[in-house]
Design a protein around this motif. Structure first.
Motif, short mmCIF file in Angstrom:
data_model
loop_
_atom_site.label_atom_id
_atom_site.label_comp_id
_atom_site.label_asym_id
_atom_site.label_seq_id
_atom_site.Cartn_x
_atom_site.Cartn_y
_atom_site.Cartn_z
N ARG A 1 0.91 -0.78 0.29
CA ARG A 1 0.35 0.36 0.00
C ARG A 1 0.70 0.83 -0.29
O ARG A 1 0.67 2.51 -0.66
CB ARG A 1 -1.12 -0.09 1.22
N PHE A 2 2.12 1.02 0.87
CA PHE A 2 2.41 2.23 1.40
C PHE A 2 3.55 2.22 1.92
O PHE A 2 3.82 1.17 2.85
CB PHE A 2 1.89 3.99 1.91
N THR A 3 5.04 2.39 1.83
CA THR A 3 6.34 2.19 2.41
C THR A 3 5.73 2.27 4.26
O THR A 3 6.68 1.65 4.71
CB THR A 3 7.75 3.11 2.16
N ALA A 4 5.47 3.00 4.86
CA ALA A 4 4.49 3.36 6.42
C ALA A 4 4.03 2.40 6.63
O ALA A 4 3.43 2.12 7.81
CB ALA A 4 4.78 4.69 6.67
N ASP A 5 3.36 1.29 6.29
CA ASP A 5 2.39 0.25 5.95
C ASP A 5 2.25 -0.40 6.96
O ASP A 5 3.72 -0.71 6.97
CB ASP A 5 1.38 -0.26 5.02
N VAL A 6 1.80 -0.33 8.17
CA VAL A 6 2.12 -1.33 9.46
C VAL A 6 0.94 -2.08 9.74
O VAL A 6 1.10 -2.69 10.69
CB VAL A 6 2.14 -0.15 10.98
N PHE A 7 -0.01 -2.24 8.66
CA PHE A 7 -1.49 -2.71 8.91
C PHE A 7 -0.32 -4.60 8.90
O PHE A 7 -0.57 -4.56 7.46
CB PHE A 7 -2.69 -2.27 8.35
N TYR A 8 -0.76 -5.03 9.50
CA TYR A 8 -0.91 -6.29 9.74
C TYR A 8 0.88 -7.02 8.46
O TYR A 8 0.92 -7.76 8.39
CB TYR A 8 -1.60 -6.88 8.58
N GLY A 9 1.91 -5.81 9.54
CA GLY A 9 3.57 -5.73 9.22
C GLY A 9 3.49 -5.12 7.79
O GLY A 9 5.06 -4.95 6.98
N GLY A 10 2.15 -4.74 7.71
CA GLY A 10 2.52 -4.05 5.27
C GLY A 10 2.86 -5.20 4.39
O GLY A 10 4.04 -5.02 3.73
N GLY A 11 2.02 -5.92 5.10
CA GLY A 11 2.35 -7.00 3.65
C GLY A 11 1.73 -6.33 2.09
O GLY A 11 1.73 -5.55 1.55
N GLN A 12 1.68 -7.52 0.95
CA GLN A 12 1.40 -7.32 -0.23
C GLN A 12 0.09 -7.34 -0.47
O GLN A 12 -0.06 -8.56 0.03
CB GLN A 12 2.40 -8.02 -1.20
N TRP A 13 -0.24 -6.64 -1.15
CA TRP A 13 -2.27 -6.30 -1.09
C TRP A 13 -2.84 -7.49 -3.51
O TRP A 13 -1.84 -6.70 -3.84
CB TRP A 13 -2.84 -5.17 -1.27
N ILE A 14 -3.88 -7.90 -2.05
CA ILE A 14 -3.97 -8.61 -4.40
C ILE A 14 -4.50 -7.69 -5.17
O ILE A 14 -4.02 -8.18 -6.34
CB ILE A 14 -4.98 -9.83 -4.02
N LEU A 15 -5.30 -6.60 -4.73
CA LEU A 15 -5.99 -6.11 -5.15
C LEU A 15 -5.17 -4.82 -5.72
O LEU A 15 -5.05 -4.42 -6.89
CB LEU A 15 -7.60 -5.50 -4.77
N LEU A 16 -4.15 -4.67 -4.96
CA LEU A 16 -3.28 -3.36 -5.66
C LEU A 16 -2.02 -3.97 -6.68
O LEU A 16 -1.82 -3.77 -7.70
CB LEU A 16 -2.54 -2.88 -4.21
N SER A 17 -2.10 -5.65 -6.40
CA SER A 17 -1.40 -6.37 -7.96
C SER A 17 -2.20 -6.31 -9.15
O SER A 17 -1.80 -5.77 -10.04
CB SER A 17 -0.57 -7.70 -7.39
N ALA A 18 -3.12 -6.09 -9.27
CA ALA A 18 -4.21 -6.36 -9.96
C ALA A 18 -4.65 -5.20 -10.42
O ALA A 18 -4.68 -4.67 -11.50
CB ALA A 18 -5.40 -7.20 -9.26
N LEU A 19 -4.20 -3.96 -9.53
CA LEU A 19 -4.19 -3.07 -10.20
C LEU A 19 -3.49 -2.58 -11.09
O LEU A 19 -3.52 -1.38 -11.89
CB LEU A 19 -4.79 -1.94 -9.13
#
Length: 368
Positions: free
Chosen positions: A270-288
């Motif tokens: 999501r963004f470099t400072a993301d701490v939500f659940y450790g800041g993982g990789q999002w399926i929907l953003l990969s698709a976008l």
């Protein structure tokens, strides 16, 4: 390593099977009233539907050829918004309405506000729905008359409050005006312009001018006005919302910045400072991002993202919200698990975005 070549017949069958599975997951969990639950089993999302998630999910379902399911979602939004007509009129007549008085970002399945606190004031979903309902109607030759009263509510709300700071796609930073939010509003207003007498294109041009002046840095779009950071949602400002023209210098530089800062092996943060659940990789953003690459003619890049998504299917056959292969801030993951449990799965938005990217690459069935 993810292959960059076109899929062979066996791989293609698997990718099409995931599209079938995605359609089945979405429609199985769709509420009888038409709402798409964000995540039917996740503690913090259960019982709620977001306009943002649902509008993208409806686009995937519409592209897959399921006119009925997508139409039921749009019927649900229409009904929820029609019941807000008096609220919007009162907000427009008020000198300084509070954030708490504004329309919510998520609704219960009967169209009501939630009973628990949330970061609710987000305007992007209303623009997203306008874009989504127009895309659905245009694709299937439908009249917008069926949803016109709800459309009118969304248009009036956005024209009045488009430039007001609010929470972003990730329900953070209510103090800022977020470029992805402005992009969604722009896309919705431009899409609905032929179907309303409200001068929405004047507002759309003001949005474009504002982002040109304050929403770019080093040639790329930024997370919010006055920032220099990028966000995984920014490609939406190119495709589908066209706040920035596809193929333009700003579009190319924005996609390159997202790839540079947020894309790891096909999965997008999501963004470099993301701490939500450790800041993982999002399926929907990969698709976008893959959707944008496909639209730009980079089919190799688009296939890379589609394959990465397919590799994230869990043991239940579902696509989660995010995965933890490459956490940005791993020390923060445990606190979210303790607070809300395991990562949301299935996330209907993830499945809907897979359908969109699969359709962009021409591998989904069209008859349901």
């Amino acid at each position: 390593m993810i292959s960059t070549s076109a899929p062979d017949l066996n791989e293609l069958a698997g990718l099409r099977s995931l599209a079938e599975r995605s359609h089945a997951v979405i429609t199985r969990h769709q509420d009888p009233g038409g709402a798409y639950p964000a995540a039917p089993t996740f503690s913090a999302y259960r019982g709620y539907a977001w306009l943002r998630d649902g509008s993208f999910t409806a686009e995937g379902i519409s592209r897959y050829g399921d006119v009925v399911s997508a139409g039921r979602f749009h019927d649900w939004v229409h009904g929820a918004l029609c019941r807000r007509r008096a609220q919007v009129d009162a907000l427009r007549a008020s000198d300084a309405p509070s954030n708490e008085a504004m329309l919510p970002t998520r609704f219960t399945f009967d169209g009501s506000d939630g009973s628990d606190p949330w970061w609710d004031f987000q305007t992007d979903g209303y623009g997203l729905w306008l874009w989504s309902v127009v895309a659905h109607a245009d694709r299937h030759g439908l009249s917008l008359d069926r949803w016109q009263a709800g459309i009118d509510v969304a248009v009036d709300y956005l024209v009045a409050f488009w430039d007001r700071p609010c929470y972003d796609w990730w329900e953070e930073h209510v103090e800022h005006r977020h470029v992805s939010t402005l992009g969604a509003i722009y896309g919705g207003l431009v899409a609905i312009a032929p179907y309303t007498s409200v001068p929405v294109l004047e507002v759309a041009e003001r949005i474009r001018s504002l982002v040109d002046a304050e929403g770019t840095h080093d040639g790329h779009l930024t997370k919010w006005l006055g920032s220099s950071a990028v966000d995984g949602s920014l490609p939406s400002c190119i495709v589908p919302f066209r706040l920035v023209a596809p193929g333009s210098s700003v579009a190319g530089t924005t996609l390159a910045a997202v790839v540079r800062d947020l894309d790891v092996d096909g999965g997008v943060h999501r963004f470099t400072a993301d701490v939500f659940y450790g800041g993982g990789q999002w399926i929907l953003l990969s698709a976008l991002l893959g959707w944008n690459l496909a639209a730009a003619g980079d089919t190799v890049g688009a296939w890379r993202h589609l394959r990465w998504i397919a590799d994230q299917v869990n043991d239940d056959g579902d696509l989660p919200e995010q995965v933890d292969h490459h956490l940005l801030h791993p020390d923060s993951r445990s606190e979210w698990i303790a607070r809300w449990g395991s990562v949301a799965s299935p996330l209907l938005w993830s499945h809907g975005m897979y359908l969109i990217l699969a359709d962009e690459l021409g591998i989904t069935a069209k008859d349901v």
